[in-house]
Design a protein around this motif. Structure first.
Motif, PDB file in Angstrom:
ATOM      1  N   CYS A 182       0.850  -1.191   0.000  1.00  0.00           N
ATOM      2  CA  CYS A 182       0.000   0.000   0.000  1.00  0.00           C
ATOM      3  C   CYS A 182       0.886   1.242   0.000  1.00  0.00           C
ATOM      4  O   CYS A 182       1.799   1.361   0.809  1.00  0.00           O
ATOM      5  CB  CYS A 182      -0.886  -0.007   1.256  1.00  0.00           C
ATOM      6  SG  CYS A 182      -1.713   1.556   1.570  1.00  0.00           S
ATOM      7  N   GLN A 184       0.425   4.073   1.064  1.00  0.00           N
ATOM      8  CA  GLN A 184       0.353   4.908   2.270  1.00  0.00           C
ATOM      9  C   GLN A 184       1.034   4.277   3.472  1.00  0.00           C
ATOM     10  O   GLN A 184       1.670   4.964   4.262  1.00  0.00           O
ATOM     11  CB  GLN A 184      -1.113   5.214   2.608  1.00  0.00           C
ATOM     12  CG  GLN A 184      -1.748   6.112   1.566  1.00  0.00           C
ATOM     13  CD  GLN A 184      -3.108   6.582   2.023  1.00  0.00           C
ATOM     14  OE1 GLN A 184      -3.231   7.259   3.034  1.00  0.00           O
ATOM     15  NE2 GLN A 184      -4.126   6.211   1.272  1.00  0.00           N
ATOM     16  N   CYS A 185       0.904   2.947   3.646  1.00  0.00           N
ATOM     17  CA  CYS A 185       1.439   2.344   4.874  1.00  0.00           C
ATOM     18  C   CYS A 185       2.498   1.275   4.611  1.00  0.00           C
ATOM     19  O   CYS A 185       3.196   0.859   5.533  1.00  0.00           O
ATOM     20  CB  CYS A 185       0.309   1.743   5.712  1.00  0.00           C
ATOM     21  SG  CYS A 185      -0.556   0.411   4.870  1.00  0.00           S
ATOM     22  N   CYS A 211      -6.069  -2.531   1.060  1.00  0.00           N
ATOM     23  CA  CYS A 211      -5.350  -2.367   2.328  1.00  0.00           C
ATOM     24  C   CYS A 211      -6.373  -2.374   3.465  1.00  0.00           C
ATOM     25  O   CYS A 211      -7.466  -1.834   3.336  1.00  0.00           O
ATOM     26  CB  CYS A 211      -4.574  -1.048   2.328  1.00  0.00           C
ATOM     27  SG  CYS A 211      -3.853  -0.636   3.923  1.00  0.00           S
ATOM     28  N   HIS A 214      -6.464   1.439   4.486  1.00  0.00           N
ATOM     29  CA  HIS A 214      -6.625   2.487   3.468  1.00  0.00           C
ATOM     30  C   HIS A 214      -7.505   2.069   2.290  1.00  0.00           C
ATOM     31  O   HIS A 214      -7.574   2.772   1.297  1.00  0.00           O
ATOM     32  CB  HIS A 214      -5.255   2.964   2.982  1.00  0.00           C
ATOM     33  CG  HIS A 214      -4.389   3.460   4.106  1.00  0.00           C
ATOM     34  ND1 HIS A 214      -3.377   2.710   4.655  1.00  0.00           N
ATOM     35  CD2 HIS A 214      -4.437   4.615   4.824  1.00  0.00           C
ATOM     36  CE1 HIS A 214      -2.815   3.370   5.641  1.00  0.00           C
ATOM     37  NE2 HIS A 214      -3.440   4.527   5.769  1.00  0.00           N
TER      38      HIS A 214
END
Ligand SMILES: [Zn+2]
Length: 480
Positions: A182, A184-185, A211, A214
């Motif tokens: 992901c 973002q993470c 995710c 997310h």
């Protein structure tokens, strides 16, 4: 039954025993067929903690095989170390679907910490191996490898054959684990249950994934995009070997632990579905076994699922527990693997921890000898060094040569001839021109004009090697 040499190995005949005379002959067919300019012995290790004996054994074998390649085939050989920083660092379950999510070492720790782990666990061992064998090495992380446009291009090229290769790559269900963390993470679904190939075109592909935190996301993979491409083990090896097989200047030889012999059957099956070159040659090294015949597993012992097998000394499970210096560990490993390599019967087999302990405790301890780096030279250069007419040797600044200093010894080798020298000065330059004009062409090679020398150096070392820095090593003859 005591024998005169308690450390002598006894191995039965096997399929290979009557087919080959030397362990290194496993590489000969491809060398004879392709006459490469140089050979790279490629060895990988997961960056997930202290190495155990099995890891040290594969790595030592890579250096000793490189040395044997240089001597047997009179071709330059190096070791290429792949640090697998995509090993799982942490795994957690999605609360709703119970799908496993994982985070790689790279995503958990970042590039700087990964660099520190390589320094801590491998750098000193590799530098010492390079010293002991005279073989240079390079290091590359999986993260750097997957970012390389050639690697990504090769991955994209396999997608056109995905329906055939997904079975050898995932023979039980055909669900290949393609992980796109992901954005973002950095977490990714471990078994890629909800990862889909959305679009594939000539220049790239788009995947969709989910995710836990997310939600849905899309990832575009092109040769130049930066999205992280985390391939499951077999797929990663397929793409890596496809990239290696394209290199017609450097012959890549994969050095792998013996348990890989089974996995590589499936990689070969996938290769057969793809156009182009066959898989690169592979050498499988002896496995370290417990008394039950299973591969020695540090994690099973750590988790308390099995007891340490007979003869498993602490250092075999964690080489940092070795009682002695790194150089003495390397000397012992070089002795052990050298014994194994002395006959294909001893190398293409496995060993129990008990047998390895017996060998290591009965090994002969000789007084420490002068540690000399070994460097191969073509006959015309070797003779000049032996006559004392060539006083400057030129190399690029491989990591293991960073510590080269006045007073060190270098043993130059050509076939069966050797010439021991002492280093009197080391100078670093930005380019071959700068080096040759400062040092003087006659000191590098009294028989060849400047421009011809530059041309032949550049044939050996490409611009990316020159960029490492150019070393002029001043030498003088040393006793015997
Ligand atoms: Zn996320």
């Amino acid at each position: 039954m005591p024998t005169e040499n308690a450390f002598d190995l006894i191995s039965p005949n096997t399929v290979l025993a009557n087919a080959m005379l030397r362990t290194v002959d496993m590489v000969r067919p491809r060398i004879e067929a392709t006459h490469p300019d140089r050979v790279a012995l490629c060895v990988g290790a997961q960056i997930n903690g202290a190495p155990h004996l099995g890891t040290a054994l594969v790595q030592t074998a890579a250096f000793l095989l490189a040395k044997a390649v240089k001597r047997t085939f009179n071709v330059d050989a190096i070791v290429r170390f792949g640090a697998l920083d995509n090993a799982p660092y942490d795994i957690r379950l999605d609360p709703e679907t119970h799908h496993a999510y994982q985070q790689t070492y790279f995503h958990a720790l970042g590039a700087a910490k990964i660099g520190e782990l390589i320094e801590t666990y491998y750098r000193a061992f590799f530098d010492s191996l390079a010293d002991a064998t005279g073989v240079d090495y390079e290091t590359e992380t999986y993260t750097a490898q997957q970012a390389d446009p050639i690697f990504r291009h090769e991955f994209l090229a396999t997608l056109g054959h995905f329906n055939s290769i997904r079975w050898p790559l995932a023979p039980s269900h055909g669900q290949v684990h393609l992980r796109f963390p992901c954005p973002q993470c950095g977490w990714a679904e471990k078994r890629a249950e909800r990862t889909r190939l959305a679009v594939v075109g000539s220049g790239g592909a788009e995947f969709s994934a989910v995710c836990t935190d997310h939600g849905d996301y899309k990832v575009a993979i092109t040769p130049d995009s930066t999205a992280y491409l985390d391939l499951a083990t077999l797929y990663r090896n397929l793409v890596k070997e496809r990239v290696a097989a394209r290199d017609h200047i450097t012959l890549c030889v994969m050095i792998k632990g013996g348990d890989w012999a089974f996995g590589c059957q499936l990689i070969d099956e996938a290769f057969a579905h793809l156009p182009g070159s066959p898989a690169p040659p592979r050498v499988f090294t002896p496995m370290v076994l417990t008394d039950t015949g299973a591969k020695l597993s540090k994690s099973l012992i750590r988790e308390g699922k099995v007891a340490p097998p007979p003869g498993a000394k602490p250092w075999m499970l964690d080489t940092t527990m070795w009682e002695g210096t790194i150089d003495s560990l390397v000397d012992a490993m070089v002795w052990l693997v050298g014994r194994m390599m002395s006959d294909p019967k001893h190398f293409y087999r496995s060993y129990t921890t008990q047998e390895l302990d017996r060998l290591m405790t009965t090994r002969p301890r000789s007084a420490p000898t002068i540690r000399a780096r070994e460097m191969n030279l073509y006959r015309r250069y070797f003779d000049l060094v032996a006559e004392g007419r060539k006083t400057i040797e030129v190399r690029v600044r491989y990591p293991n040569l960073r510590t080269l200093a006045p007073g060190d010894h270098i043993r130059f080798v050509c076939g069966r001839d050797e010439c021991l020298t002492r280093v009197t000065r080391v100078a670093v330059y930005n380019s071959f021109e700068q080096m040759i004009d400062t040092e003087g062409p006659a000191n590098v090679n009294p028989d060849s004009p400047r421009d011809q020398q530059l041309a032949s150096i550049r044939r050996i070392y490409g611009p990316e090697k020159e960029a490492l820095g150019v070393l002029a090593i001043e030498i003088e003859r040393a006793g015997s």
